[in-house]
Design a protein around this motif. Structure first.
Motif, short mmCIF file in Angstrom:
data_model
loop_
_atom_site.label_atom_id
_atom_site.label_comp_id
_atom_site.label_asym_id
_atom_site.label_seq_id
_atom_site.Cartn_x
_atom_site.Cartn_y
_atom_site.Cartn_z
N UNK A 220 0.86 -1.18 0.00
CA UNK A 220 0.00 0.00 0.00
C UNK A 220 0.90 1.24 0.00
N UNK A 221 0.78 2.05 -1.05
CA UNK A 221 1.61 3.24 -1.18
C UNK A 221 0.73 4.48 -1.12
N UNK A 222 1.06 5.37 -0.20
CA UNK A 222 0.38 6.66 -0.11
C UNK A 222 1.31 7.70 -0.72
N UNK A 223 0.80 8.45 -1.68
CA UNK A 223 1.59 9.49 -2.33
C UNK A 223 0.93 10.84 -2.10
N UNK A 224 1.60 11.74 -1.36
CA UNK A 224 1.13 13.12 -1.19
C UNK A 224 1.95 14.02 -2.11
N UNK A 225 1.29 14.95 -2.80
CA UNK A 225 1.99 15.78 -3.78
C UNK A 225 1.34 17.15 -3.87
N UNK A 226 1.86 17.98 -4.78
CA UNK A 226 1.40 19.39 -4.89
C UNK A 226 1.42 20.06 -3.53
N UNK A 227 2.60 19.98 -2.88
CA UNK A 227 2.81 20.58 -1.55
C UNK A 227 1.84 20.03 -0.51
N UNK A 228 1.46 18.77 -0.68
CA UNK A 228 0.60 18.11 0.29
C UNK A 228 -0.88 18.42 0.15
N UNK A 229 -1.26 19.12 -0.91
CA UNK A 229 -2.68 19.46 -1.09
C UNK A 229 -3.48 18.31 -1.70
N UNK A 230 -2.79 17.31 -2.26
CA UNK A 230 -3.46 16.16 -2.87
C UNK A 230 -2.73 14.88 -2.46
N UNK A 231 -3.46 13.79 -2.50
CA UNK A 231 -2.81 12.50 -2.27
C UNK A 231 -3.59 11.40 -2.96
N UNK A 232 -2.88 10.32 -3.26
CA UNK A 232 -3.47 9.11 -3.82
C UNK A 232 -3.04 7.92 -2.96
N UNK A 233 -3.82 6.85 -3.05
CA UNK A 233 -3.46 5.60 -2.40
C UNK A 233 -3.41 4.51 -3.46
N UNK A 234 -2.24 3.88 -3.59
CA UNK A 234 -2.02 2.83 -4.58
C UNK A 234 -1.95 1.47 -3.89
N UNK A 235 -2.43 0.47 -4.57
CA UNK A 235 -2.20 -0.92 -4.17
C UNK A 235 -1.36 -1.58 -5.25
N UNK A 236 -0.17 -2.03 -4.88
CA UNK A 236 0.75 -2.65 -5.83
C UNK A 236 0.79 -4.16 -5.60
#
Length: 418
Positions: free
Chosen positions: A385-401
């Motif tokens: 399970x990968x959590x990616x926060x981006x755009x200075x932390x204003x957005x995030x996604x959760x990936x299942x690999x």
């Protein structure tokens, strides 16, 4: 008329943005995970089926490994499947995962040990190779096995240098770990430190700190049953409140290290296996999860305490931590606890997306609980399970690999959330 026009335009823009985000996310499914890039905060919850391990890449590329467990009993029939396969032990699988995703290759800036249990550090009784001529030698299990492939710059744990508080640690697995770090100190310049409760400067960005000044912070919250109050360096040492807290058997989980990481509006909480109660001066029971949640406050994503086992994730903790998503590191079928998951779901925001992400949901348990009201709150795809926060932390996604091989194929992606 003009207001009606603007309202219609706003609705169309919202639908368009939502549609495009869905296309963007679904387009990633079935392809290798694209990895980290500058400005992103990646949190990898690595699945091996033999313990817990989390690898973090900060926005400037600073890296940190939290734990690397390897508990592999042959007489326990509720262990999850070892993945990708049994040709290697979990420590080597973790190291190979890090080498694939880490922008600095085999160099990792921080090694953080949440607490001393073998599903987080390695079991020295595993039938694993032993070093030769390292004085003393040690078993290559868990963290020690990762260290054969990865070079750590700094290690932080709850006990250095004497490992005597709240009581002396007498554990062969800890002896094995100490032999490992002492060899690394002598031969590779590893810097050892004791976790500094209340500090926000012990774990920092090391590559482009100024670029993210005011945006990124790692706040140390707790260790050894001692919790920061939120005021300067002030802490409450719960073990010292009542002499009975130091008598008899002690729960190592209660001593887990806890941190909160902020990246702009995004926040993440992790605290190993934190759980248990201690007594105050009057003999009243104090729950440590509730206490750490008070000072931590709400977060966006929370790694479940103690694998969301039946003694963890209390109502008081969930009310105060108020997370939008929970990650459960699973290696035991017993980590899927229906009462606890139902409780977590009841305090999670109602959403069309899952709010609870176990790294493994065994098929027979998915079938058993398939009609439960909480099942829709649980992600059905297991893996890393990968959590990616981006755009200075204003957005995030959760990936299942997928964890079935080393291709890091995206099985599912949720978000972007903002």
């Amino acid at each position: 008329m003009m207001n009606f026009f603007y309202k219609q335009v706003s609705i169309l823009l919202f639908i368009s943005a939502f549609f495009m985000s869905c296309i963007s996310s679904s387009h990633e499914i079935g392809k290798p995970y694209r990895g980290w890039k500058e400005g992103e905060f990646d949190i990898h919850h690595i699945y091996t089926g033999r313990g817990e391990s989390n690898f973090l890449i900060f926005p400037d590329g600073t890296s940190m490994l939290i734990d690397a467990g390897d508990w592999d009993p042959k007489d326990y029939d509720k262990m999850c499947e070892l993945l990708p396969d049994s040709s290697r032990r979990s420590g080597e699988w973790i190291a190979r995962y890090i080498l694939r995703v880490n922008p600095s290759g085999k160099e990792v800036d921080y090694l953080l040990i949440s607490h001393f249990h073998n599903d987080h550090t390695g079991d020295s009784f595993n039938p694993a190779p032993t070093t030769e001529g390292r004085n003393p030698d040690y078993v290559l299990t868990g963290i020690a096995e990762v260290g054969e492939y990865i070079r750590f710059k700094k290690v932080i744990d709850r006990g250095f240098p004497d490992y005597q508080y709240p009581l002396p640690i007498e554990d062969p697995d800890v002896d094995n770990y100490r032999a490992f770090i002492n060899w690394k100190i002598r031969n590779e310049g590893l810097i050892p430190e004791s976790f500094d409760i209340g500090s926000s400067s012990q774990i920092t960005l090391l590559k482009e700190k100024e670029r993210y000044s005011g945006l990124f912070q790692v706040q140390n919250l707790a260790a050894n049953g001692r919790i920061w109050t939120g005021n300067g360096g002030e802490t409450i040492n719960f073990y010292d409140l009542n002499p009975a807290n130091r008598e008899g058997w002690q729960n190592e989980n209660s001593k887990s290290i806890g941190i909160k990481i902020n990246y702009g509006p995004f926040s993440y909480f992790t605290a190993g296996d934190l759980s248990d109660n201690l007594l105050d001066e009057e003999g009243n029971s104090i729950n440590l999860e509730n206490e750490i949640a008070k000072v931590c406050g709400p977060v966006v994503v929370c790694k479940a305490n103690h694998h969301a086992y039946k003694d963890a994730m209390t109502e008081g903790f969930l009310k105060q931590i108020d997370a939008s998503a929970y990650i459960i590191p699973v290696w035991d079928h017993e980590h899927i606890q229906p009462v606890i998951i139902e409780r977590m779901a009841s305090y999670s925001p109602h959403s069309e997306n899952p709010t609870i992400y176990p790294t493994r949901f065994p098929d027979h348990l998915r079938e058993k609980y398939g009609n439960e009201a909480w099942i829709d709150s649980v992600c059905q795809e297991g893996g890393h399970i990968v959590v990616k926060a981006y755009d200075k932390g204003t957005k995030y996604k959760i990936y299942v690999l997928s964890a079935k091989d080393e291709q890091s194929i995206v099985r599912a992606v949720y978000g972007p959330f903002s």
